[in-house]
Design an enzyme around this catalytic site. Structure first.
Site, PDB file in Angstrom:
ATOM      1  N   GLY A  19       0.822  -1.214   0.000  1.00  0.00           N
ATOM      2  CA  GLY A  19       0.000   0.000   0.000  1.00  0.00           C
ATOM      3  C   GLY A  19       0.855   1.262   0.000  1.00  0.00           C
ATOM      4  N   ALA A  30      15.245  11.053  -0.255  1.00  0.00           N
ATOM      5  CA  ALA A  30      16.390  10.979   0.666  1.00  0.00           C
ATOM      6  C   ALA A  30      17.338   9.842   0.286  1.00  0.00           C
ATOM      7  CB  ALA A  30      15.885  10.799   2.099  1.00  0.00           C
ATOM      8  N   ARG A  33      19.269  11.009  -2.915  1.00  0.00           N
ATOM      9  CA  ARG A  33      20.240  12.099  -2.667  1.00  0.00           C
ATOM     10  C   ARG A  33      21.366  11.632  -1.749  1.00  0.00           C
ATOM     11  NH1 ARG A  33      16.688  17.412  -3.456  1.00  0.00           N
ATOM     12  NH2 ARG A  33      16.483  17.091  -5.702  1.00  0.00           N
ATOM     13  N   ARG A  80       1.237  -5.016  -5.691  1.00  0.00           N
ATOM     14  CA  ARG A  80       1.317  -6.263  -4.930  1.00  0.00           C
ATOM     15  C   ARG A  80       1.648  -7.322  -5.972  1.00  0.00           C
ATOM     16  NH1 ARG A  80      -0.789  -4.508   0.001  1.00  0.00           N
ATOM     17  NH2 ARG A  80      -2.352  -2.869  -0.240  1.00  0.00           N
ATOM     18  N   ILE A 135       0.308   3.171   6.269  1.00  0.00           N
ATOM     19  CA  ILE A 135      -0.465   4.054   7.156  1.00  0.00           C
ATOM     20  C   ILE A 135      -0.920   3.336   8.425  1.00  0.00           C
ATOM     21  CG2 ILE A 135      -1.283   5.529   5.272  1.00  0.00           C
ATOM     22  CD1 ILE A 135      -4.039   4.119   5.600  1.00  0.00           C
ATOM     23  N   ASP A 136      -0.799   1.988   8.438  1.00  0.00           N
ATOM     24  CA  ASP A 136      -1.397   1.214   9.533  1.00  0.00           C
ATOM     25  C   ASP A 136      -0.638   1.280  10.857  1.00  0.00           C
ATOM     26  OD1 ASP A 136      -3.485   0.363   7.931  1.00  0.00           O
ATOM     27  OD2 ASP A 136      -2.365  -1.374   7.193  1.00  0.00           O
ATOM     28  N   ARG A 163     -18.729  15.990  11.767  1.00  0.00           N
ATOM     29  CA  ARG A 163     -19.281  16.489  13.031  1.00  0.00           C
ATOM     30  C   ARG A 163     -20.156  17.739  12.800  1.00  0.00           C
ATOM     31  NH1 ARG A 163     -18.625  15.735  18.286  1.00  0.00           N
ATOM     32  NH2 ARG A 163     -16.843  14.341  18.180  1.00  0.00           N
ATOM     33  N   GLY A 179      -7.940  -0.216   8.788  1.00  0.00           N
ATOM     34  CA  GLY A 179      -7.388  -1.016   9.890  1.00  0.00           C
ATOM     35  C   GLY A 179      -8.047  -2.382   9.915  1.00  0.00           C
ATOM     36  N   ARG A 264      -5.397   7.802   2.780  1.00  0.00           N
ATOM     37  CA  ARG A 264      -3.959   7.719   2.536  1.00  0.00           C
ATOM     38  C   ARG A 264      -3.452   8.607   1.408  1.00  0.00           C
ATOM     39  NH1 ARG A 264      -3.914   1.382   1.274  1.00  0.00           N
ATOM     40  NH2 ARG A 264      -3.643   1.378  -0.964  1.00  0.00           N
TER      41      ARG A 264
HETATM   42  P1  ATP Z   1       0.536  -2.715   3.466  1.00  0.00           P
HETATM   43  O1  ATP Z   1       0.809  -2.881   4.942  1.00  0.00           O
HETATM   44  O2  ATP Z   1       0.359  -1.300   3.100  1.00  0.00           O
HETATM   45  O3  ATP Z   1      -0.531  -3.623   2.927  1.00  0.00           O
HETATM   46  P2  ATP Z   1       2.546  -4.588   2.640  1.00  0.00           P
HETATM   47  O4  ATP Z   1       3.964  -4.418   2.299  1.00  0.00           O
HETATM   48  O5  ATP Z   1       2.237  -5.375   3.878  1.00  0.00           O
HETATM   49  O6  ATP Z   1       1.897  -3.139   2.688  1.00  0.00           O
HETATM   50  P3  ATP Z   1       1.592  -6.775   0.997  1.00  0.00           P
HETATM   51  O7  ATP Z   1       0.683  -6.790  -0.169  1.00  0.00           O
HETATM   52  O8  ATP Z   1       1.243  -7.623   2.179  1.00  0.00           O
HETATM   53  O9  ATP Z   1       1.777  -5.237   1.399  1.00  0.00           O
HETATM   54  O10 ATP Z   1       3.057  -7.241   0.512  1.00  0.00           O
HETATM   55  C1  ATP Z   1       3.655  -6.636  -0.621  1.00  0.00           C
HETATM   56  C2  ATP Z   1       4.281  -7.693  -1.482  1.00  0.00           C
HETATM   57  O11 ATP Z   1       5.332  -8.351  -0.750  1.00  0.00           O
HETATM   58  C3  ATP Z   1       3.362  -8.827  -1.891  1.00  0.00           C
HETATM   59  O12 ATP Z   1       2.514  -8.471  -2.967  1.00  0.00           O
HETATM   60  C4  ATP Z   1       4.380  -9.899  -2.283  1.00  0.00           C
HETATM   61  O13 ATP Z   1       4.862  -9.664  -3.586  1.00  0.00           O
HETATM   62  C5  ATP Z   1       5.523  -9.647  -1.300  1.00  0.00           C
HETATM   63  N1  ATP Z   1       5.492 -10.670  -0.233  1.00  0.00           N
HETATM   64  C6  ATP Z   1       4.682 -10.723   0.837  1.00  0.00           C
HETATM   65  N2  ATP Z   1       4.908 -11.830   1.566  1.00  0.00           N
HETATM   66  C7  ATP Z   1       5.877 -12.515   0.928  1.00  0.00           C
HETATM   67  C8  ATP Z   1       6.561 -13.764   1.155  1.00  0.00           C
HETATM   68  N3  ATP Z   1       6.293 -14.528   2.212  1.00  0.00           N
HETATM   69  N4  ATP Z   1       7.517 -14.145   0.272  1.00  0.00           N
HETATM   70  C9  ATP Z   1       7.817 -13.385  -0.804  1.00  0.00           C
HETATM   71  N5  ATP Z   1       7.203 -12.205  -1.072  1.00  0.00           N
HETATM   72  C10 ATP Z   1       6.255 -11.781  -0.237  1.00  0.00           C
END
Ligand code: ATP
Length: 331
Positions: A19, A30, A33, A80, A135-136, A163, A179, A264
């Protein structure tokens, strides 16, 4: 080589994954740079792990990150990736990195992204450092994740507006915030907006208690009321809660607002801009000091390395002090 630089790293790539969250651009800026400052080359990987697999990798100069510190989202895009869960595609991603001569990675994302980064850094000889961008605020080992503060302020801004109309019409509102598993956004924004009740996934929702509370307060001691609900609350979310209340008190006619993705977006707050900048600088320095498999965490006032495995432990708890304040403050 400077005293900060203890490795043979020359080419550092940065990407965003999972996300998006406000402040990611400040962190990208950052990283780029800082890499350039230390005489390294900087690269951007587009669309997270999907882009790594497909070789969406481009060099980044200082001007490529101009005018982005004030923008939400991520200029590197995000995704993702189901493919990255498979070893064959991770190998393809590694081969793409080698083809572009990348020797180190900075990954900005949430716990899923770090799970992927952890697997990847154990499978291949490429150092990986993470920046908590979600954001979580549900990562262990850091007091704050990038984007959480902006999301809180977005919720506060929206609930303040709700409100106004709630008060004008003497209405009861159920407002749902993000959440799925964690109530950090709901709890803190609920305190900050003076919500009458706050429903979070971590605490079982006692419907009878909520019903009794609204029965005794709404339209008796309070003419309007706001119940803030985290989407993952075990009561079923704002729509389900409002439906039950409407059935039990047809004259209440509660309204529902689901804030959704508005939470977000938008310009990052000062806090998230500074946090992103601090973490981006620290991530590159950590790589140049030979670190790998760690996330940059903010603990008290310091940026500290936290092992990916610890960041993903899910032991971070809501503040009991804040939870216990709800009943005291809602009058
Ligand atoms: P958010 O908290 O905002 O959802 P996040 O990083 O937790 O962000 P996810 O979709 O859970 O978002 O993970 C991002 C990507 O990380 C997944 O789409 C996948 O490609 C990779 N990923 C997650 N778990 C694994 C794993 N066990 N092995 C390999 N890649 C992974």
């Amino acid at each position: 080589m400077t005293s900060e630089d203890k490795t043979a790293i020359q080419n550092i790539a940065v990407m965003t994954s999972g996300g998006d969250s406000p402040g990611m651009n400040a962190a990208i800026r950052a990283v780029v740079r800082t890499a350039l400052y230390f005489g390294k080359k900087a690269f951007g990987i587009y669309h997270g792990y999907e882009g790594m697999i497909d070789g969406e990798i481009s060099p980044m100069q200082s001007h490529d990150v101009s005018d982005i510190i004030n923008r939400g989202g991520t200029i590197l895009k995000t995704a993702r990736s189901k493919r990255f869960l498979e070893a064959a595609y991770r190998k393809q991603a590694y081969e793409q990195l080698k083809a572009h001569h990348i020797d180190a990675l900075v990954i900005i994302g949430g716990n899923g992204s770090f799970r992927g980064a952890d697997v990847f850094s154990h499978e291949f000889d490429i150092p990986v450092v993470g920046i908590p961008g979600t954001i979580d605020n549900d990562l262990d080992g850091t007091d704050y994740t990038l984007g959480y503060d902006t999301a809180l302020n977005n919720v506060i801004d929206a609930v303040d507006k709700i409100r106004d109309t709630a008060s004008a019409f003497d209405r009861l509102f159920f407002v749902e915030v993000m959440g799925r598993d964690a109530g950090f956004i709901a709890l803190r924004s609920g305190i900050a907006t003076g919500a009458d009740a706050i429903l979070v996934p971590e605490v079982h929702t006692n419907y009878e208690q909520l019903k009794e509370y609204l029965h005794t307060t709404y339209r008796h001691t309070k003419s309007s009321a706001i119940v803030l609900v985290a989407e993952g609350d075990d009561g079923g979310g704002a729509v389900a809660m409002a439906k039950r209340i409407r059935e039990d008190f047809p004259d209440f006619n509660p309204r529902v607002t689901i804030l959704g993705h508005i939470q977000r977006g938008g310009a990052p707050t000062a806090f998230d801009r500074i946090l992103g900048s601090e973490m981006g600088v620290a991530a590159v320095k950590a790589l140049l000091q030979g670190q790998s498999g760690v996330m940059m965490g903010k603990q008290c006032r310091e940026i500290v390395p936290v092992a990916f495995s610890i960041a993903d432990k899910h032991t971070k708890r809501l503040s009991q002090a804040l939870l216990s304040m709800i009943d005291v403050l809602n009058g």
